[in-house]
Design a protein around this motif. Sequence first.
Motif, PDB file in Angstrom:
ATOM      1  N   ILE A 182       0.839  -1.197   0.000  1.00 56.60           N
ATOM      2  CA  ILE A 182       0.000   0.000   0.000  1.00 56.60           C
ATOM      3  C   ILE A 182       0.874   1.247   0.000  1.00 56.60           C
ATOM      4  O   ILE A 182       1.836   1.355   0.748  1.00 56.60           O
ATOM      5  CB  ILE A 182      -0.960   0.003   1.205  1.00 56.60           C
ATOM      6  N   THR A 183       0.521   2.187  -0.855  1.00 57.69           N
ATOM      7  CA  THR A 183       1.200   3.479  -0.940  1.00 57.69           C
ATOM      8  C   THR A 183       0.268   4.543  -0.390  1.00 57.69           C
ATOM      9  O   THR A 183      -0.809   4.746  -0.932  1.00 57.69           O
ATOM     10  CB  THR A 183       1.557   3.813  -2.397  1.00 57.69           C
ATOM     11  N   GLY A 184       0.661   5.211   0.687  1.00 60.36           N
ATOM     12  CA  GLY A 184      -0.165   6.270   1.240  1.00 60.36           C
ATOM     13  C   GLY A 184      -0.986   5.806   2.425  1.00 60.36           C
ATOM     14  O   GLY A 184      -0.819   4.711   2.958  1.00 60.36           O
ATOM     15  N   ASP A 185      -1.915   6.649   2.847  1.00 56.65           N
ATOM     16  CA  ASP A 185      -2.780   6.406   3.999  1.00 56.65           C
ATOM     17  C   ASP A 185      -3.992   5.615   3.540  1.00 56.65           C
ATOM     18  O   ASP A 185      -4.779   6.094   2.722  1.00 56.65           O
ATOM     19  CB  ASP A 185      -3.201   7.755   4.592  1.00 56.65           C
ATOM     20  N   GLU A 186      -4.180   4.392   4.086  1.00 55.68           N
ATOM     21  CA  GLU A 186      -5.282   3.555   3.606  1.00 55.68           C
ATOM     22  C   GLU A 186      -6.648   4.128   3.955  1.00 55.68           C
ATOM     23  O   GLU A 186      -7.661   3.685   3.414  1.00 55.68           O
ATOM     24  CB  GLU A 186      -5.160   2.135   4.156  1.00 55.68           C
ATOM     25  N   ASN A 187      -6.703   5.138   4.825  1.00 56.17           N
ATOM     26  CA  ASN A 187      -7.979   5.771   5.165  1.00 56.17           C
ATOM     27  C   ASN A 187      -8.288   6.982   4.289  1.00 56.17           C
ATOM     28  O   ASN A 187      -9.359   7.573   4.414  1.00 56.17           O
ATOM     29  CB  ASN A 187      -7.977   6.192   6.637  1.00 56.17           C
ATOM     30  N   SER A 188      -7.357   7.347   3.420  1.00 57.29           N
ATOM     31  CA  SER A 188      -7.554   8.498   2.537  1.00 57.29           C
ATOM     32  C   SER A 188      -8.166   8.034   1.222  1.00 57.29           C
ATOM     33  O   SER A 188      -7.552   7.249   0.489  1.00 57.29           O
ATOM     34  CB  SER A 188      -6.222   9.209   2.275  1.00 57.29           C
ATOM     35  N   ALA A 189      -9.361   8.526   0.918  1.00 57.43           N
ATOM     36  CA  ALA A 189     -10.026   8.124  -0.327  1.00 57.43           C
ATOM     37  C   ALA A 189      -9.198   8.546  -1.543  1.00 57.43           C
ATOM     38  O   ALA A 189      -9.067   7.787  -2.510  1.00 57.43           O
ATOM     39  CB  ALA A 189     -11.419   8.745  -0.393  1.00 57.43           C
ATOM     40  N   GLU A 190      -8.639   9.753  -1.487  1.00 57.72           N
ATOM     41  CA  GLU A 190      -7.858  10.248  -2.628  1.00 57.72           C
ATOM     42  C   GLU A 190      -6.628   9.385  -2.869  1.00 57.72           C
ATOM     43  O   GLU A 190      -6.351   8.957  -4.000  1.00 57.72           O
ATOM     44  CB  GLU A 190      -7.445  11.696  -2.380  1.00 57.72           C
ATOM     45  N   TYR A 195      -6.735  -9.600  -5.619  1.00 57.83           N
ATOM     46  CA  TYR A 195      -5.896  -9.256  -4.478  1.00 57.83           C
ATOM     47  C   TYR A 195      -6.689  -9.393  -3.186  1.00 57.83           C
ATOM     48  O   TYR A 195      -7.927  -9.404  -3.188  1.00 57.83           O
ATOM     49  CB  TYR A 195      -5.330  -7.837  -4.618  1.00 57.83           C
ATOM     50  N   SER A 196      -5.974  -9.533  -2.079  1.00 55.64           N
ATOM     51  CA  SER A 196      -6.614  -9.745  -0.778  1.00 55.64           C
ATOM     52  C   SER A 196      -6.318  -8.601   0.168  1.00 55.64           C
ATOM     53  O   SER A 196      -5.285  -7.944   0.077  1.00 55.64           O
ATOM     54  CB  SER A 196      -6.144 -11.072  -0.163  1.00 55.64           C
ATOM     55  N   HIS A 197      -7.255  -8.383   1.096  1.00 51.39           N
ATOM     56  CA  HIS A 197      -7.105  -7.312   2.087  1.00 51.39           C
ATOM     57  C   HIS A 197      -7.804  -7.753   3.369  1.00 51.39           C
ATOM     58  O   HIS A 197      -8.719  -8.582   3.343  1.00 51.39           O
ATOM     59  CB  HIS A 197      -7.720  -6.020   1.556  1.00 51.39           C
ATOM     60  N   HIS A 198      -7.379  -7.204   4.496  1.00 49.79           N
ATOM     61  CA  HIS A 198      -7.895  -7.639   5.789  1.00 49.79           C
ATOM     62  C   HIS A 198      -9.074  -6.784   6.243  1.00 49.79           C
ATOM     63  O   HIS A 198      -9.277  -5.658   5.782  1.00 49.79           O
ATOM     64  CB  HIS A 198      -6.783  -7.579   6.846  1.00 49.79           C
ATOM     65  N   HIS A 199      -9.861  -7.325   7.169  1.00 50.50           N
ATOM     66  CA  HIS A 199     -10.973  -6.597   7.781  1.00 50.50           C
ATOM     67  C   HIS A 199     -10.460  -5.505   8.706  1.00 50.50           C
ATOM     68  O   HIS A 199      -9.336  -5.562   9.208  1.00 50.50           O
ATOM     69  CB  HIS A 199     -11.834  -7.549   8.603  1.00 50.50           C
ATOM     70  N   SER A 200     -11.315  -4.538   8.966  1.00 51.79           N
ATOM     71  CA  SER A 200     -11.032  -3.587  10.037  1.00 51.79           C
ATOM     72  C   SER A 200     -11.260  -4.287  11.378  1.00 51.79           C
ATOM     73  O   SER A 200     -11.760  -5.413  11.431  1.00 51.79           O
ATOM     74  CB  SER A 200     -11.947  -2.368   9.911  1.00 51.79           C
ATOM     75  N   SER A 246     -10.204   3.001   3.630  1.00 56.34           N
ATOM     76  CA  SER A 246     -11.166   3.771   2.855  1.00 56.34           C
ATOM     77  C   SER A 246     -12.194   2.877   2.161  1.00 56.34           C
ATOM     78  O   SER A 246     -11.900   1.741   1.770  1.00 56.34           O
ATOM     79  CB  SER A 246     -10.426   4.601   1.803  1.00 56.34           C
ATOM     80  N   GLY A 247     -13.401   3.420   1.990  1.00 56.68           N
ATOM     81  CA  GLY A 247     -14.438   2.715   1.251  1.00 56.68           C
ATOM     82  C   GLY A 247     -14.091   2.507  -0.205  1.00 56.68           C
ATOM     83  O   GLY A 247     -14.762   1.742  -0.900  1.00 56.68           O
ATOM     84  N   VAL A 248     -13.033   3.171  -0.682  1.00 58.96           N
ATOM     85  CA  VAL A 248     -12.589   2.978  -2.068  1.00 58.96           C
ATOM     86  C   VAL A 248     -12.267   1.507  -2.326  1.00 58.96           C
ATOM     87  O   VAL A 248     -12.519   0.980  -3.410  1.00 58.96           O
ATOM     88  CB  VAL A 248     -11.352   3.858  -2.362  1.00 58.96           C
ATOM     89  N   PHE A 249     -11.705   0.821  -1.310  1.00 60.25           N
ATOM     90  CA  PHE A 249     -11.319  -0.573  -1.489  1.00 60.25           C
ATOM     91  C   PHE A 249     -12.494  -1.421  -1.946  1.00 60.25           C
ATOM     92  O   PHE A 249     -12.358  -2.286  -2.799  1.00 60.25           O
ATOM     93  CB  PHE A 249     -10.759  -1.147  -0.179  1.00 60.25           C
ATOM     94  N   GLY A 250     -13.667  -1.204  -1.343  1.00 58.63           N
ATOM     95  CA  GLY A 250     -14.813  -2.026  -1.662  1.00 58.63           C
ATOM     96  C   GLY A 250     -15.560  -1.587  -2.893  1.00 58.63           C
ATOM     97  O   GLY A 250     -16.376  -2.347  -3.426  1.00 58.63           O
ATOM     98  N   ARG A 251     -15.300  -0.382  -3.374  1.00 57.13           N
ATOM     99  CA  ARG A 251     -16.060   0.141  -4.499  1.00 57.13           C
ATOM    100  C   ARG A 251     -15.285   0.194  -5.803  1.00 57.13           C
ATOM    101  O   ARG A 251     -15.864   0.347  -6.871  1.00 57.13           O
ATOM    102  CB  ARG A 251     -16.593   1.537  -4.138  1.00 57.13           C
ATOM    103  N   ASP A 252     -13.983   0.055  -5.717  1.00 60.71           N
ATOM    104  CA  ASP A 252     -13.174   0.108  -6.937  1.00 60.71           C
ATOM    105  C   ASP A 252     -13.205  -1.191  -7.740  1.00 60.71           C
ATOM    106  O   ASP A 252     -13.308  -1.145  -8.959  1.00 60.71           O
ATOM    107  CB  ASP A 252     -11.722   0.468  -6.574  1.00 60.71           C
ATOM    108  N   PRO A 253     -13.138  -2.378  -7.117  1.00 63.98           N
ATOM    109  CA  PRO A 253     -13.058  -3.612  -7.911  1.00 63.98           C
ATOM    110  C   PRO A 253     -14.374  -3.931  -8.624  1.00 63.98           C
ATOM    111  O   PRO A 253     -15.443  -3.452  -8.248  1.00 63.98           O
ATOM    112  CB  PRO A 253     -12.732  -4.691  -6.869  1.00 63.98           C
TER     113      PRO A 253
END
Length: 754
Positions: free
Chosen positions: A490-498, A520-525, A541-548
Amino acid sequence: MSDRERALACLSQIDPAGLSYDDWLRVGMALENAGCTASDWEQWSARDRERFHEGECFKKWKTFRGHTPPVTLGTLIEMVRLSGGQMPRDEENEWDFGDDEEGGAFGWDEPLLKKPKVKPIVDVNWVQNDELPPPAKDWAPGDLVRYLEAMFLSEDLVGYVAEAWFDERKQKWLPKKGVCDRTAAQLIEEIQECKGDLGSVLGDWNKEVGAWIRINPLDGKGVRDENVTSFRHALLEADEDELGKQLAIIRDLELPCSCIVHSGGKSIHALVRVEAKDQAEYRARVDYLYKLAAKNGLKVDSGNRNPSRLSRMPGVTRAGAPQYMISGKCGRTSWEDWVEWVEDAQDDLPNPEPLAPWILEPPPLADVLIEGLLRKGHKMLLTGPSKAGKSFDLIQLCIAIAEGLKWHEMQCAKGPVLYVNLELDRASCLHRFRDVYRAAGIEPKNVGLIDVWNLRGNSVPLDRLTPKLIRRAQKKGYLAIVIDPIYKVITGDENSAEQMAAFCNQFDRICLALGAATIYSHHHSKGDQGHKRAIDRGSGSGVFGRDPDAVLDLIELEVLKDRRHALENFVVCARLADELARRGLDLEKVDEESRHEHQAFLMAAQGAFQSIAADLADVVYEALKHAARLSGWRIEGTLREFPQLFPIKCWFNYPVHHPDPWGLLDDAKAAGEDPPWMANQKEKAEAKKERNDMEQEELEKAILEHGGAGSATVQEIAEALCVIDDTVRSRLKKNQKYGYKSGLVIEKSRRKDD
């Protein structure tokens, strides 16, 4: 390739004779920072025979250590780029100085997220030379007044040089230090009153050499970079092409110039408004300017970078030729406006297209990779809590694609797949593939279609990893690229939508470049996830769930006590049946009814096959331990290209996920899925049932200890349980086997109303 090797490779592409003294020093500082030696610097410097002095490099070298800010390897790389040099490929670090055109390689030091790549805007093969305008009628000294008005504020102190000295070694005239004793307003007033005698204002200059003027205001204490008071302008000069071509490129690039000056020689000086707030920003902007100019055909003199630089003074002559203003303010209105224009001109975005030609016969969709779930060239995210078996599930998917089998009952297209392992050591990863093949009962007929890229300890942020991955994969024809897990890159802050939107763009880049699906895989909060939608359970960020294009989420289910008991029955009974079959024994010797309850099955089997009774008990013991390790899971999907996925219930039986053939998980729920009030009610009901079951068990045990039905009395049972008689009667009413009559415990089938 080490930093020292890269630095020496850069030196082979840089000519010391073409550098200013300041740039020569910067090369030395960069070499020292990269781990080179003073001998390396001296050996290279000796190529400039006119200026080389033996021992000078060693004297300067001692002053470099600890220089602030440090001059790094990036300075040498930039010099190579600006000079059009070509560097050797470094397989390990993707060091490639090829074109940045689509399909070209990426530099090892080129993060994709920082800035758009500088690409050509001007096609130098089709540039038509601009006609140079003649000097204005009042160019001497009128152009100098116009220059001062365009470049300086009235209160700015202006530095200029009218005197020159002849360098015998170089056989050329060079400017002296000059003066900085008047403001722009004072100089303008004196020039306007001098009646054409500019020498009376500035001092007489050598008519063969001309005169110079500083491009930025100074503090009056000196003429070095530290004396600059406003980082307003940068000098852009190229002297290797026809003047008309230089002017055409400058205008085509719409550089935000305060003025453009004819040097009176073979170059044009563009005074570009960079409007930097400090020297650090000035350097960054000048680097950007020079890089873009070089990309667009201007052979830029990199020695003109510093803010205290001298430019040719308009309004004087040089060897009979006028130094004059070609243009005043021109190009874009500001630096910010120009950068925005440049980036717009360089974008790779497709143009809008009309819908009409496609409305009846749209283009074909991408082929399906996973039936009902994912297409080739699309993106899929698998989320789940830690230790949910996500990696094992993705390994199962890789095997299903390579072997052309089903994954969670969904058929996969057959083809090559790349598994990018970021978390496990190499041996553990390879063992997992073998273990999953074996546990799933799959013969590795096409294991050659699976490639594994082990990067534990070598992973880099995804923006740096992407070009490396593309280069390695572009000729392999992979149907899917599986990256596990993404928290490692991950590059940057995972909580930043931008920032996460920019991060996720790298997956698009992989898909577009390779035509492969990216999975790709990612962990739960943290915390319970049952109350959340599957699309929102991933950390950050909610981007993770809405981008794929497809999101699959693994969530653990709470297996209630009765379901866990049923599971134990199924597992133990199946193991006992397998054991009897393995030994070649006749299962029919165990009655049908006993085969559905593991204790009854064990007793019946031990009675039928007494010689292996102890072995069968061991089988049951191991089966019960195995059943206790099984965890229940639900897979939910959010899909863009396909109808909604029905939830998949499965058991994680290390190291694979198996379907739930018994339906034990059909109504199971995840922690937090019920609202708090309902969860509390369930908890109370379960506690009450457990307490009631325990009371009934104690009751039946006490009855048997006191002679059983027909012998035990209510009073005896009450004394044994330390309760009153009414409590015993209440419990007997709830018991399915026993009742009471006239104070005597009886079997319920014989009980009559008391």
